[in-house]
Design a protein around this motif. Sequence first.
Motif, short mmCIF file in Angstrom:
data_model
loop_
_atom_site.label_atom_id
_atom_site.label_comp_id
_atom_site.label_asym_id
_atom_site.label_seq_id
_atom_site.Cartn_x
_atom_site.Cartn_y
_atom_site.Cartn_z
N THR A 1 111.92 -0.13 63.27
CA THR A 1 111.79 -0.27 61.82
C THR A 1 112.38 -1.59 61.34
OG1 THR A 1 113.90 0.84 61.37
CG2 THR A 1 111.94 2.23 61.51
N GLY B 1 112.87 -3.81 57.25
CA GLY B 1 112.67 -3.71 55.82
C GLY B 1 112.96 -5.01 55.10
N SER C 1 114.33 3.76 50.57
CA SER C 1 115.14 4.56 51.50
C SER C 1 114.46 4.54 52.86
CB SER C 1 115.28 6.01 51.01
OG SER C 1 114.09 6.73 51.20
N LEU C 2 115.27 4.57 53.91
CA LEU C 2 114.77 4.60 55.28
C LEU C 2 115.73 5.42 56.12
CD1 LEU C 2 112.90 3.60 57.58
CD2 LEU C 2 114.38 1.58 57.76
N ALA D 1 110.47 7.06 55.11
CA ALA D 1 110.79 6.00 54.16
C ALA D 1 110.12 6.30 52.84
CB ALA D 1 110.33 4.65 54.70
N GLN E 1 112.95 11.82 49.13
CA GLN E 1 113.69 11.96 50.37
C GLN E 1 114.17 13.40 50.56
OE1 GLN E 1 114.03 9.14 52.63
NE2 GLN E 1 114.23 11.01 53.84
N VAL F 1 108.93 -1.52 53.70
CA VAL F 1 109.47 -0.92 54.91
C VAL F 1 108.37 -0.90 55.95
CG1 VAL F 1 110.44 1.14 56.00
CG2 VAL F 1 111.14 0.52 53.67
#
Length: 206
Positions: free
Chosen positions: A5, A7, A20-21, A36, A49, A195
């Motif tokens: 990943t 971002g 968010s990740l 994400a 999330q 992301v």
Amino acid sequence: MEYVTAGYWQKEEHAGLFLSLQQRKYRKSGRNAVSACISDDGKIVRYLQDRIDDELSGKILWQTGRGELLRECFQQELSALGEDCNYAGILCVEERVLLFSHGRMRNLAFFRRFGKVGWKILDGQCMVGEVEPGTAILIADNAFINYCEEELAECLKPQITENISPKICADRAGRRLRELGEKAAAQGGKHMGAVWILPILGGGKW
């Protein structure tokens, strides 16, 4: 399947975008998951999330052949958000992927569904599909995509990763997203972020 990943988030005095990740590894099963979310509203990111966390703790997600039911269940969760909201998100568990977007947020992906692999910019959809190792998915705001779509398409093309370490893949992707973000910002882009998620071989099977 495992995931690399990276971002990008545009630094601004007053944040206009929220990301968010999260990544998880289930030791007992050996399975990996990554999720994400992106929105111009921090409360929406937290809501999405939380809904993803609910799916990860439920039963439908882990049942083979229940992809459409998963999509329908998550679509009901999204219906609680207003029509004026802007958001996008992704949940990957092994090769299975749940994608959703609305408003000025987008999903961009090379993914496989019904035996076909293709480049897609998803707009206002909630869907379930599959991804192959070496292909990539990206969620981003519309401004970032408009300024950098051609370059982002190059970033998302299927990649050969057998001889490249995950760390090198992540470093390259993060650097490239930052370069594109700086280019877009210089042209007037605001409230931008993205992301990038790359599935690679490894981990337990579905």
